[in-house]
Write a protein that holds these residues in place. Structure first.
Motif, PDB file in Angstrom:
ATOM      1  N   ARG A  13      27.895   4.654  20.834  1.00 39.09           N
ATOM      2  CA  ARG A  13      28.377   3.275  20.413  1.00 39.09           C
ATOM      3  C   ARG A  13      27.676   2.182  20.131  1.00 39.09           C
ATOM      4  O   ARG A  13      28.014   1.090  19.612  1.00 39.09           O
ATOM      5  CB  ARG A  13      28.969   2.723  21.931  1.00 39.09           C
ATOM      6  N   SER A  14      26.253   2.377  20.105  1.00 39.26           N
ATOM      7  CA  SER A  14      25.297   1.268  19.807  1.00 39.26           C
ATOM      8  C   SER A  14      24.674   1.846  18.280  1.00 39.26           C
ATOM      9  O   SER A  14      24.171   1.016  17.536  1.00 39.26           O
ATOM     10  CB  SER A  14      24.250   0.968  20.556  1.00 39.26           C
ATOM     11  N   GLY A  15      25.007   2.922  17.914  1.00 34.92           N
ATOM     12  CA  GLY A  15      24.160   3.417  16.923  1.00 34.92           C
ATOM     13  C   GLY A  15      22.659   3.577  16.860  1.00 34.92           C
ATOM     14  O   GLY A  15      22.166   3.928  15.717  1.00 34.92           O
ATOM     15  N   ALA A  17      19.757   6.100  18.355  1.00 32.17           N
ATOM     16  CA  ALA A  17      19.649   7.207  18.745  1.00 32.17           C
ATOM     17  C   ALA A  17      19.098   7.428  20.139  1.00 32.17           C
ATOM     18  O   ALA A  17      18.293   6.520  20.625  1.00 32.17           O
ATOM     19  CB  ALA A  17      18.397   8.283  17.825  1.00 32.17           C
ATOM     20  N   LEU A  47      25.004  -2.372  26.447  1.00 30.75           N
ATOM     21  CA  LEU A  47      25.635  -2.247  25.007  1.00 30.75           C
ATOM     22  C   LEU A  47      25.306  -3.640  24.495  1.00 30.75           C
ATOM     23  O   LEU A  47      24.717  -3.699  23.498  1.00 30.75           O
ATOM     24  CB  LEU A  47      26.967  -1.775  24.949  1.00 30.75           C
ATOM     25  N   ARG A  48      25.582  -4.534  25.021  1.00 32.19           N
ATOM     26  CA  ARG A  48      25.255  -5.966  24.738  1.00 32.19           C
ATOM     27  C   ARG A  48      23.867  -6.399  24.650  1.00 32.19           C
ATOM     28  O   ARG A  48      23.297  -6.778  23.431  1.00 32.19           O
ATOM     29  CB  ARG A  48      25.794  -6.910  25.603  1.00 32.19           C
ATOM     30  N   ALA A  51      22.624  -4.474  21.525  1.00 35.87           N
ATOM     31  CA  ALA A  51      23.116  -5.256  20.352  1.00 35.87           C
ATOM     32  C   ALA A  51      22.101  -6.324  20.189  1.00 35.87           C
ATOM     33  O   ALA A  51      21.505  -6.486  19.010  1.00 35.87           O
ATOM     34  CB  ALA A  51      24.586  -5.667  20.584  1.00 35.87           C
ATOM     35  N   PHE A  52      21.830  -6.991  21.078  1.00 37.59           N
ATOM     36  CA  PHE A  52      20.696  -7.979  21.008  1.00 37.59           C
ATOM     37  C   PHE A  52      19.735  -7.682  20.429  1.00 37.59           C
ATOM     38  O   PHE A  52      18.877  -8.133  19.260  1.00 37.59           O
ATOM     39  CB  PHE A  52      20.745  -8.528  22.355  1.00 37.59           C
ATOM     40  N   ARG A  54      18.944  -4.974  18.599  1.00 38.52           N
ATOM     41  CA  ARG A  54      19.092  -4.469  17.139  1.00 38.52           C
ATOM     42  C   ARG A  54      19.264  -5.767  16.278  1.00 38.52           C
ATOM     43  O   ARG A  54      18.508  -5.685  15.178  1.00 38.52           O
ATOM     44  CB  ARG A  54      20.493  -3.535  16.802  1.00 38.52           C
ATOM     45  N   THR A  55      19.927  -6.518  16.572  1.00 36.22           N
ATOM     46  CA  THR A  55      20.049  -7.813  15.862  1.00 36.22           C
ATOM     47  C   THR A  55      18.802  -8.608  15.680  1.00 36.22           C
ATOM     48  O   THR A  55      18.495  -9.029  14.678  1.00 36.22           O
ATOM     49  CB  THR A  55      21.202  -8.685  16.332  1.00 36.22           C
ATOM     50  N   ARG A  58      16.578  -6.830  13.289  1.00 34.19           N
ATOM     51  CA  ARG A  58      17.023  -7.101  12.040  1.00 34.19           C
ATOM     52  C   ARG A  58      16.524  -8.444  11.612  1.00 34.19           C
ATOM     53  O   ARG A  58      15.991  -8.600  10.475  1.00 34.19           O
ATOM     54  CB  ARG A  58      18.658  -7.205  11.984  1.00 34.19           C
ATOM     55  N   ALA A  81      27.917 -15.488  28.274  1.00 39.50           N
ATOM     56  CA  ALA A  81      27.876 -15.793  26.797  1.00 39.50           C
ATOM     57  C   ALA A  81      26.924 -16.738  26.454  1.00 39.50           C
ATOM     58  O   ALA A  81      26.111 -16.619  25.540  1.00 39.50           O
ATOM     59  CB  ALA A  81      29.275 -16.107  26.490  1.00 39.50           C
ATOM     60  N   TRP A  84      23.129 -15.315  26.301  1.00 40.20           N
ATOM     61  CA  TRP A  84      22.979 -14.916  24.883  1.00 40.20           C
ATOM     62  C   TRP A  84      22.796 -15.548  23.856  1.00 40.20           C
ATOM     63  O   TRP A  84      21.918 -15.742  22.906  1.00 40.20           O
ATOM     64  CB  TRP A  84      24.166 -13.741  24.867  1.00 40.20           C
ATOM     65  N   SER A  85      23.845 -16.823  23.927  1.00 41.21           N
ATOM     66  CA  SER A  85      23.816 -17.662  22.851  1.00 41.21           C
ATOM     67  C   SER A  85      22.621 -18.685  22.832  1.00 41.21           C
ATOM     68  O   SER A  85      22.056 -18.755  21.707  1.00 41.21           O
ATOM     69  CB  SER A  85      24.947 -18.948  23.159  1.00 41.21           C
ATOM     70  N   SER A  88      20.024 -16.241  21.194  1.00 39.44           N
ATOM     71  CA  SER A  88      19.808 -15.764  19.719  1.00 39.44           C
ATOM     72  C   SER A  88      19.872 -17.229  18.769  1.00 39.44           C
ATOM     73  O   SER A  88      19.515 -17.199  17.609  1.00 39.44           O
ATOM     74  CB  SER A  88      21.219 -15.091  19.468  1.00 39.44           C
TER      75      SER A  88
ATOM     76  N   LEU B 109      25.460 -15.603  12.382  1.00 35.39           N
ATOM     77  CA  LEU B 109      24.614 -16.087  13.579  1.00 35.39           C
ATOM     78  C   LEU B 109      25.332 -17.354  14.182  1.00 35.39           C
ATOM     79  O   LEU B 109      25.688 -17.503  14.973  1.00 35.39           O
ATOM     80  CB  LEU B 109      23.193 -16.238  13.442  1.00 35.39           C
ATOM     81  N   ILE B 113      27.071 -18.217  17.388  1.00 36.73           N
ATOM     82  CA  ILE B 113      26.440 -18.471  18.483  1.00 36.73           C
ATOM     83  C   ILE B 113      27.169 -19.337  19.518  1.00 36.73           C
ATOM     84  O   ILE B 113      26.928 -19.504  20.844  1.00 36.73           O
ATOM     85  CB  ILE B 113      25.553 -19.628  17.849  1.00 36.73           C
ATOM     86  N   CYS B 115      30.188 -18.428  20.659  1.00 37.69           N
ATOM     87  CA  CYS B 115      30.668 -17.383  21.736  1.00 37.69           C
ATOM     88  C   CYS B 115      29.715 -16.550  22.493  1.00 37.69           C
ATOM     89  O   CYS B 115      29.677 -16.102  23.531  1.00 37.69           O
ATOM     90  CB  CYS B 115      31.736 -16.384  21.019  1.00 37.69           C
ATOM     91  N   GLY B 116      28.404 -16.321  21.868  1.00 38.01           N
ATOM     92  CA  GLY B 116      27.398 -15.701  22.354  1.00 38.01           C
ATOM     93  C   GLY B 116      27.686 -14.162  22.645  1.00 38.01           C
ATOM     94  O   GLY B 116      27.483 -13.454  23.652  1.00 38.01           O
ATOM     95  N   LEU B 118      28.226 -11.175  20.589  1.00 38.07           N
ATOM     96  CA  LEU B 118      27.251 -10.066  20.256  1.00 38.07           C
ATOM     97  C   LEU B 118      28.211  -8.716  20.559  1.00 38.07           C
ATOM     98  O   LEU B 118      27.439  -7.843  20.912  1.00 38.07           O
ATOM     99  CB  LEU B 118      25.871  -9.970  20.946  1.00 38.07           C
ATOM    100  N   LEU B 120      29.865  -5.305  20.066  1.00 38.53           N
ATOM    101  CA  LEU B 120      29.569  -4.248  19.235  1.00 38.53           C
ATOM    102  C   LEU B 120      30.785  -4.024  18.176  1.00 38.53           C
ATOM    103  O   LEU B 120      30.652  -3.566  17.248  1.00 38.53           O
ATOM    104  CB  LEU B 120      29.432  -2.884  20.028  1.00 38.53           C
ATOM    105  N   GLN B 126      27.114  -7.459  14.412  1.00 47.89           N
ATOM    106  CA  GLN B 126      27.027  -6.032  14.579  1.00 47.89           C
ATOM    107  C   GLN B 126      27.396  -5.008  13.668  1.00 47.89           C
ATOM    108  O   GLN B 126      27.127  -4.107  13.424  1.00 47.89           O
ATOM    109  CB  GLN B 126      27.496  -5.575  15.956  1.00 47.89           C
ATOM    110  N   LEU B 135      15.656  -5.687   6.209  1.00 45.97           N
ATOM    111  CA  LEU B 135      14.932  -6.904   5.997  1.00 45.97           C
ATOM    112  C   LEU B 135      13.943  -7.042   5.281  1.00 45.97           C
ATOM    113  O   LEU B 135      13.565  -7.739   4.256  1.00 45.97           O
ATOM    114  CB  LEU B 135      14.855  -7.588   7.420  1.00 45.97           C
ATOM    115  N   THR B 146      21.527   9.603  12.027  1.00 41.54           N
ATOM    116  CA  THR B 146      22.640   8.648  12.500  1.00 41.54           C
ATOM    117  C   THR B 146      23.059   7.706  11.689  1.00 41.54           C
ATOM    118  O   THR B 146      22.629   7.423  10.921  1.00 41.54           O
ATOM    119  CB  THR B 146      21.994   7.775  13.547  1.00 41.54           C
ATOM    120  N   ALA B 148      23.347   4.499  11.869  1.00 33.74           N
ATOM    121  CA  ALA B 148      22.453   3.573  11.606  1.00 33.74           C
ATOM    122  C   ALA B 148      21.387   3.732  10.691  1.00 33.74           C
ATOM    123  O   ALA B 148      21.136   2.957   9.852  1.00 33.74           O
ATOM    124  CB  ALA B 148      21.800   3.144  12.959  1.00 33.74           C
TER     125      ALA B 148
END
Lengths: 166, 166
Positions: A13-15, A17, A47-48, A51-52, A54-55, A58, A81, A84-85, A88, B109, B113, B115-116, B118, B120, B126, B135, B146, B148
DNA sequence: CCTTGACCTCAAGTGCGCTTGAACTTACAG
DNA sequence: CTGTAAGTTCAAGCGCACTTGAGGTCAAGG
Protein backbone atom coordinates in the motif's frame (compact mmCIF):
# COMPACT_ATOMS: atom_id res chain seq x y z
CA UNK A 1 -7.20 0.69 16.76
CA UNK A 2 -5.06 -2.32 17.23
CA UNK A 3 -2.31 -2.96 14.79
CA UNK A 4 -3.33 -5.39 12.09
CA UNK A 5 -1.34 -4.55 8.99
CA UNK A 6 1.43 -6.94 8.07
CA UNK A 7 4.66 -5.66 6.59
CA UNK A 8 3.60 -7.01 3.22
CA UNK A 9 0.37 -5.08 3.31
CA UNK A 10 2.11 -1.89 4.29
CA UNK A 11 4.64 -2.51 1.58
CA UNK A 12 1.99 -3.00 -1.09
CA UNK A 13 0.00 0.00 0.00
CA UNK A 14 2.93 2.35 0.43
CA UNK A 15 5.12 1.18 -2.42
CA UNK A 16 8.04 0.76 -0.05
CA UNK A 17 9.71 -2.65 0.00
CA UNK A 18 9.57 -4.63 3.24
CA UNK A 19 13.32 -4.25 3.57
CA UNK A 20 12.83 -0.53 3.29
CA UNK A 21 10.20 -0.52 6.00
CA UNK A 22 12.47 -2.50 8.30
CA UNK A 23 15.21 -0.03 7.50
CA UNK A 24 12.96 2.90 8.38
CA UNK A 25 12.13 1.20 11.63
CA UNK A 26 15.80 0.60 12.41
CA UNK A 27 16.30 4.35 12.06
CA UNK A 28 13.35 5.12 14.27
CA UNK A 29 11.17 6.63 11.56
CA UNK A 30 8.31 4.22 12.04
CA UNK A 31 7.23 1.81 14.75
CA UNK A 32 5.54 -1.56 14.92
CA UNK A 33 4.25 -4.00 17.45
CA UNK A 34 4.95 -7.70 17.34
CA UNK A 35 2.77 -10.78 17.25
CA UNK A 36 3.47 -13.74 19.50
CA UNK A 37 5.56 -15.14 16.67
CA UNK A 38 7.68 -11.98 16.44
CA UNK A 39 6.11 -10.68 13.27
CA UNK A 40 5.56 -6.97 12.79
CA UNK A 41 2.06 -5.57 12.89
CA UNK A 42 1.42 -1.95 12.00
CA UNK A 43 -1.38 0.38 12.78
CA UNK A 44 -2.95 2.12 9.86
CA UNK A 45 -1.45 5.45 10.82
CA UNK A 46 1.90 4.13 9.72
CA UNK A 47 0.70 4.50 6.13
CA UNK A 48 0.41 8.23 6.49
CA UNK A 49 3.74 8.31 8.22
CA UNK A 50 5.39 6.40 5.40
CA UNK A 51 3.67 8.67 2.91
CA UNK A 52 5.21 11.62 4.71
CA UNK A 53 8.61 9.98 4.67
CA UNK A 54 8.48 9.21 0.95
CA UNK A 55 7.34 12.67 0.05
CA UNK A 56 9.84 14.38 2.27
CA UNK A 57 12.48 12.19 0.73
CA UNK A 58 11.35 13.23 -2.73
CA UNK A 59 11.62 16.82 -1.62
CA UNK A 60 15.23 16.10 -0.84
CA UNK A 61 15.44 15.68 2.90
CA UNK A 62 17.66 13.05 4.42
CA UNK A 63 16.09 10.36 6.54
CA UNK A 64 17.76 11.88 9.54
CA UNK A 65 16.12 15.22 8.89
CA UNK A 66 12.82 13.46 8.40
CA UNK A 67 13.26 11.58 11.64
CA UNK A 68 13.88 14.85 13.43
CA UNK A 69 10.81 16.37 11.84
CA UNK A 70 8.70 13.39 12.83
CA UNK A 71 10.00 13.67 16.36
CA UNK A 72 8.16 16.97 16.71
CA UNK A 73 4.83 15.23 16.33
CA UNK A 74 2.74 14.93 19.48
CA UNK A 75 3.66 11.99 21.64
CA UNK A 76 0.45 10.58 22.93
CA UNK A 77 -2.18 11.12 20.34
CA UNK A 78 -2.44 10.27 16.69
CA UNK A 79 -1.25 13.26 14.68
CA UNK A 80 -3.98 15.43 13.24
CA UNK A 81 -4.22 16.88 9.78
CA UNK A 82 -2.86 20.10 11.26
CA UNK A 83 0.16 18.31 12.59
CA UNK A 84 1.02 16.93 9.17
CA UNK A 85 0.24 20.21 7.56
CA UNK A 86 2.63 22.02 9.86
CA UNK A 87 5.42 19.62 9.00
CA UNK A 88 4.97 19.63 5.28
CA UNK A 89 4.60 23.38 5.05
CA UNK A 90 8.18 23.60 6.24
CA UNK A 91 9.22 22.06 2.94
CA UNK A 92 7.99 25.03 1.05
CA UNK A 93 11.04 27.28 1.45
CA UNK A 94 13.30 24.37 0.72
CA UNK A 95 11.49 23.65 -2.51
CA UNK A 96 11.46 27.31 -3.41
CA UNK A 97 15.17 27.54 -2.84
CA UNK A 98 15.91 24.45 -4.92
CA UNK A 99 13.74 25.68 -7.74
CA UNK A 100 15.34 29.10 -7.63
CA UNK A 101 18.78 27.61 -7.80
CA UNK A 102 17.95 25.45 -10.77
CA UNK A 103 16.41 28.38 -12.54
CA UNK A 104 19.47 30.45 -11.91
CA UNK A 105 21.59 27.65 -13.26
CA UNK A 106 19.40 27.42 -16.34
CA UNK A 107 19.52 31.13 -16.95
CA UNK A 108 23.26 31.20 -16.55
CA UNK A 109 23.40 28.36 -19.00
CA UNK A 110 21.35 30.36 -21.45
CA UNK A 111 23.65 33.33 -21.24
CA UNK A 112 26.67 31.10 -21.61
CA UNK A 113 25.46 28.96 -24.40
CA UNK A 114 26.29 31.42 -27.08
CA UNK A 115 29.87 31.73 -26.02
CA UNK A 116 30.49 28.18 -24.94
CA UNK A 117 32.92 29.64 -22.51
CA UNK A 118 32.65 27.86 -19.20
CA UNK A 119 35.56 30.00 -18.18
CA UNK A 120 36.66 29.43 -14.65
CA UNK A 121 37.15 33.11 -13.95
CA UNK A 122 34.41 34.79 -15.89
CA UNK A 123 31.58 32.39 -16.49
CA UNK A 124 28.52 32.74 -14.33
CA UNK A 125 28.09 29.00 -14.35
CA UNK A 126 31.38 28.57 -12.66
CA UNK A 127 31.06 31.43 -10.22
CA UNK A 128 27.65 31.02 -8.70
CA UNK A 129 27.95 34.38 -6.96
CA UNK A 130 25.89 33.34 -4.04
CA UNK A 131 27.38 30.06 -3.02
CA UNK A 132 24.06 28.25 -2.91
CA UNK A 133 24.87 25.01 -4.57
CA UNK A 134 23.60 21.55 -3.65
CA UNK A 135 21.23 20.35 -6.23
CA UNK A 136 19.90 17.24 -4.65
CA UNK A 137 20.83 15.15 -1.69
CA UNK A 138 24.13 14.14 -3.18
CA UNK A 139 26.80 12.19 -1.40
CA UNK A 140 29.45 13.51 0.99
CA UNK A 141 27.98 15.48 3.85
CA UNK A 142 31.19 16.18 5.69
CA UNK A 143 32.34 19.71 5.95
CA UNK A 144 35.39 19.67 3.76
CA UNK A 145 38.69 21.44 3.62
CA UNK A 146 38.54 22.62 0.06
CA UNK A 147 36.66 25.77 -0.92
CA UNK A 148 34.41 23.67 -3.12
CA UNK A 149 33.50 21.40 -0.23
CA UNK A 150 32.95 24.26 2.13
CA UNK A 151 30.65 25.94 -0.34
CA UNK A 152 28.74 22.73 -0.78
CA UNK A 153 28.46 22.19 2.93
CA UNK A 154 27.11 25.70 3.35
CA UNK A 155 24.39 25.13 0.83
CA UNK A 156 23.13 22.32 2.96
CA UNK A 157 21.35 22.62 6.31
CA UNK A 158 17.79 21.52 6.60
CA UNK A 159 14.63 23.49 6.77
CA UNK A 160 12.60 21.10 8.84
CA UNK A 161 12.38 20.63 12.55
CA UNK A 162 15.58 20.39 14.51
CA UNK A 163 17.52 19.22 11.50
CA UNK A 164 21.23 18.90 12.08
CA UNK A 165 22.63 22.31 11.42
CA UNK A 166 26.25 21.51 10.61
CA UNK B 1 50.83 23.93 -25.83
CA UNK B 2 52.79 21.52 -23.79
CA UNK B 3 51.34 20.40 -20.51
CA UNK B 4 52.69 22.40 -17.63
CA UNK B 5 50.04 22.50 -14.95
CA UNK B 6 50.64 20.37 -11.88
CA UNK B 7 47.77 18.62 -10.18
CA UNK B 8 47.96 21.12 -7.35
CA UNK B 9 47.58 24.01 -9.72
CA UNK B 10 44.63 22.45 -11.46
CA UNK B 11 43.13 21.69 -8.09
CA UNK B 12 43.47 25.26 -6.90
CA UNK B 13 42.13 26.72 -10.11
CA UNK B 14 39.24 24.32 -10.49
CA UNK B 15 38.27 23.85 -6.86
CA UNK B 16 38.46 20.11 -7.25
CA UNK B 17 40.71 18.25 -4.82
CA UNK B 18 43.71 16.41 -6.23
CA UNK B 19 42.13 13.13 -5.21
CA UNK B 20 39.06 14.15 -7.17
CA UNK B 21 41.13 14.91 -10.26
CA UNK B 22 42.84 11.56 -10.01
CA UNK B 23 39.44 9.97 -9.65
CA UNK B 24 38.17 11.75 -12.74
CA UNK B 25 41.19 10.51 -14.60
CA UNK B 26 40.61 6.95 -13.43
CA UNK B 27 37.16 7.15 -14.96
CA UNK B 28 38.49 8.55 -18.18
CA UNK B 29 36.99 12.01 -17.82
CA UNK B 30 40.26 13.86 -18.04
CA UNK B 31 43.74 13.02 -19.22
CA UNK B 32 47.26 13.92 -18.21
CA UNK B 33 50.80 13.36 -19.33
CA UNK B 34 53.58 12.37 -16.99
CA UNK B 35 56.95 13.85 -16.16
CA UNK B 36 60.06 11.70 -16.01
CA UNK B 37 59.33 11.32 -12.31
CA UNK B 38 55.80 10.04 -12.96
CA UNK B 39 54.05 13.20 -11.90
CA UNK B 40 50.96 14.37 -13.73
CA UNK B 41 51.13 17.44 -15.96
CA UNK B 42 48.01 18.89 -17.46
CA UNK B 43 47.42 21.07 -20.43
CA UNK B 44 45.41 24.18 -19.77
CA UNK B 45 42.41 22.83 -21.65
CA UNK B 46 41.81 20.46 -18.78
CA UNK B 47 40.54 23.42 -16.78
CA UNK B 48 37.66 23.93 -19.15
CA UNK B 49 37.03 20.23 -19.17
CA UNK B 50 36.90 20.12 -15.40
CA UNK B 51 34.65 23.16 -15.43
CA UNK B 52 32.33 21.27 -17.72
CA UNK B 53 32.39 18.23 -15.46
CA UNK B 54 31.62 20.22 -12.34
CA UNK B 55 28.80 22.12 -13.94
CA UNK B 56 27.29 19.03 -15.53
CA UNK B 57 27.52 17.37 -12.17
CA UNK B 58 25.70 20.29 -10.59
CA UNK B 59 23.05 19.92 -13.22
CA UNK B 60 22.58 16.39 -12.00
CA UNK B 61 24.36 14.16 -14.47
CA UNK B 62 26.33 11.17 -13.32
CA UNK B 63 30.01 11.03 -14.08
CA UNK B 64 29.31 8.20 -16.49
CA UNK B 65 26.87 10.33 -18.44
CA UNK B 66 29.38 13.14 -18.43
CA UNK B 67 32.07 10.82 -19.68
CA UNK B 68 29.80 9.76 -22.53
CA UNK B 69 29.06 13.36 -23.35
CA UNK B 70 32.74 14.25 -23.34
CA UNK B 71 33.42 11.31 -25.62
CA UNK B 72 31.48 13.07 -28.37
CA UNK B 73 34.04 15.85 -28.47
CA UNK B 74 36.32 15.87 -31.54
CA UNK B 75 39.29 13.59 -31.22
CA UNK B 76 42.17 15.39 -32.72
CA UNK B 77 41.70 19.05 -32.09
CA UNK B 78 41.07 21.12 -29.02
CA UNK B 79 37.31 21.59 -28.62
CA UNK B 80 35.97 24.89 -29.81
CA UNK B 81 33.47 27.12 -28.09
CA UNK B 82 30.85 25.59 -30.35
CA UNK B 83 31.73 22.13 -29.19
CA UNK B 84 31.22 23.07 -25.57
CA UNK B 85 28.12 24.98 -26.42
CA UNK B 86 26.63 21.96 -28.15
CA UNK B 87 27.26 19.79 -25.12
CA UNK B 88 25.92 22.14 -22.53
CA UNK B 89 22.83 23.03 -24.51
CA UNK B 90 21.77 19.42 -24.10
CA UNK B 91 21.36 20.13 -20.38
CA UNK B 92 18.58 22.53 -21.05
CA UNK B 93 15.72 20.00 -21.33
CA UNK B 94 17.03 18.16 -18.34
CA UNK B 95 17.04 21.31 -16.27
CA UNK B 96 13.62 22.26 -17.54
CA UNK B 97 12.27 18.85 -16.60
CA UNK B 98 13.76 18.98 -13.13
CA UNK B 99 12.42 22.43 -12.53
CA UNK B 100 9.00 21.44 -13.78
CA UNK B 101 8.92 18.44 -11.50
CA UNK B 102 9.87 20.46 -8.46
CA UNK B 103 7.26 23.06 -9.29
CA UNK B 104 4.64 20.39 -9.64
CA UNK B 105 5.67 18.98 -6.29
CA UNK B 106 5.44 22.42 -4.75
CA UNK B 107 2.04 23.09 -6.22
CA UNK B 108 0.76 19.75 -5.07
CA UNK B 109 2.11 20.59 -1.68
CA UNK B 110 0.23 23.86 -1.71
CA UNK B 111 -3.02 22.17 -2.53
CA UNK B 112 -2.43 19.56 0.12
CA UNK B 113 -1.29 21.83 2.86
CA UNK B 114 -4.73 22.88 3.90
CA UNK B 115 -5.93 19.35 4.37
CA UNK B 116 -2.75 17.84 5.71
CA UNK B 117 -3.91 14.70 4.07
CA UNK B 118 -1.01 12.95 2.46
CA UNK B 119 -3.47 10.22 1.72
CA UNK B 120 -2.00 7.33 -0.18
CA UNK B 121 -5.02 6.98 -2.43
CA UNK B 122 -6.13 10.51 -2.96
CA UNK B 123 -3.28 12.91 -2.41
CA UNK B 124 -1.60 14.36 -5.45
CA UNK B 125 1.68 14.28 -3.63
CA UNK B 126 1.49 10.56 -3.34
CA UNK B 127 0.17 9.86 -6.80
CA UNK B 128 2.38 11.92 -9.03
CA UNK B 129 0.17 11.13 -12.02
CA UNK B 130 2.99 11.13 -14.43
CA UNK B 131 5.54 8.97 -12.75
CA UNK B 132 8.37 11.42 -13.22
CA UNK B 133 10.14 11.27 -9.94
CA UNK B 134 13.84 11.43 -9.27
CA UNK B 135 14.73 14.71 -7.75
CA UNK B 136 18.45 14.60 -7.91
CA UNK B 137 20.99 11.97 -8.59
CA UNK B 138 20.04 9.89 -5.59
CA UNK B 139 21.34 6.50 -4.76
CA UNK B 140 20.14 3.12 -6.09
CA UNK B 141 20.19 2.99 -9.89
CA UNK B 142 19.03 -0.58 -10.28
CA UNK B 143 15.77 -1.16 -11.94
CA UNK B 144 13.71 -2.54 -9.13
CA UNK B 145 10.91 -5.00 -8.65
CA UNK B 146 8.54 -2.78 -6.73
CA UNK B 147 6.30 -0.25 -8.45
CA UNK B 148 8.07 2.51 -6.60
CA UNK B 149 11.43 1.38 -7.84
CA UNK B 150 10.21 0.96 -11.37
CA UNK B 151 8.76 4.44 -11.33
CA UNK B 152 12.03 5.78 -10.06
CA UNK B 153 14.04 3.95 -12.65
CA UNK B 154 11.79 5.35 -15.37
CA UNK B 155 12.35 8.88 -14.27
CA UNK B 156 16.00 8.39 -14.91
CA UNK B 157 17.76 8.13 -18.26
CA UNK B 158 20.04 10.91 -19.30
CA UNK B 159 19.61 13.67 -21.77
CA UNK B 160 23.18 14.01 -22.84
CA UNK B 161 25.20 12.16 -25.39
CA UNK B 162 24.96 8.41 -25.56
CA UNK B 163 23.90 8.16 -21.95
CA UNK B 164 22.93 4.66 -20.92
CA UNK B 165 19.32 4.25 -21.90
CA UNK B 166 18.50 1.05 -20.02
C1' DC C 1 73.33 17.80 0.29
C1' DC C 2 69.29 18.15 2.76
C1' DT C 3 64.90 19.31 3.93
C1' DT C 4 60.30 20.15 2.83
C1' DG C 5 56.26 20.06 0.48
C1' DA C 6 54.05 18.32 -3.29
C1' DC C 7 53.39 14.36 -5.69
C1' DC C 8 52.75 9.06 -6.57
C1' DT C 9 49.91 4.29 -6.04
C1' DC C 10 46.78 1.26 -4.11
C1' DA C 11 43.45 -0.34 -0.97
C1' DA C 12 40.06 0.80 1.96
C1' DG C 13 36.73 3.90 4.02
C1' DT C 14 32.56 7.20 4.04
C1' DG C 15 27.65 8.53 3.71
C1' DC C 16 23.06 7.70 2.17
C1' DG C 17 19.34 4.67 1.32
C1' DC C 18 18.39 0.81 0.69
C1' DT C 19 18.75 -4.44 -1.12
C1' DT C 20 20.38 -9.14 -0.92
C1' DG C 21 21.45 -13.54 0.99
C1' DA C 22 21.65 -17.06 4.33
C1' DA C 23 19.46 -19.49 7.65
C1' DC C 24 15.48 -19.86 10.02
C1' DT C 25 10.29 -19.33 11.85
C1' DT C 26 5.36 -18.26 11.42
C1' DA C 27 0.75 -18.10 9.55
C1' DC C 28 -2.66 -19.85 6.99
C1' DA C 29 -5.08 -22.65 3.28
C1' DG C 30 -6.21 -27.18 1.96
C1' DC D 1 -0.93 -32.09 9.32
C1' DT D 2 1.54 -30.27 5.84
C1' DG D 3 3.08 -27.33 2.31
C1' DT D 4 4.07 -22.83 1.13
C1' DA D 5 4.04 -18.00 1.16
C1' DA D 6 5.37 -14.58 4.00
C1' DG D 7 7.65 -13.29 7.83
C1' DT D 8 12.18 -12.93 11.00
C1' DT D 9 17.48 -11.46 12.03
C1' DC D 10 21.98 -10.25 10.88
C1' DA D 11 25.78 -9.22 8.11
C1' DA D 12 27.22 -7.83 3.91
C1' DG D 13 26.77 -5.62 -0.54
C1' DC D 14 25.73 -1.80 -3.93
C1' DG D 15 26.06 2.62 -6.43
C1' DC D 16 27.91 7.06 -6.63
C1' DA D 17 31.46 10.38 -5.90
C1' DC D 18 34.89 10.94 -3.70
C1' DT D 19 38.40 10.98 0.53
C1' DT D 20 41.79 8.96 3.55
C1' DG D 21 45.81 6.52 4.89
C1' DA D 22 49.97 4.06 4.35
C1' DG D 23 54.14 3.96 2.41
C1' DG D 24 57.01 5.82 -0.76
C1' DT D 25 59.13 9.29 -4.60
C1' DC D 26 60.13 13.84 -6.69
C1' DA D 27 61.40 18.81 -7.22
C1' DA D 28 63.05 22.97 -5.76
C1' DG D 29 65.06 26.29 -2.31
C1' DG D 30 68.69 27.17 0.98
Amino acid sequence: MEPHLTIGEVSRRSGVAPSGLRYYESLGLIASERTGGNQRRYRRSVLRRVAFIRTASRVGLTLEQIRDALATLPDGRTPTAQDWSRLSSSWRPLLDARIAELERLRDDLDSCIGCGCLSLERCALQNPGDRASALGPGPRYLEGDTPADAARAEARGGGVGAAARR
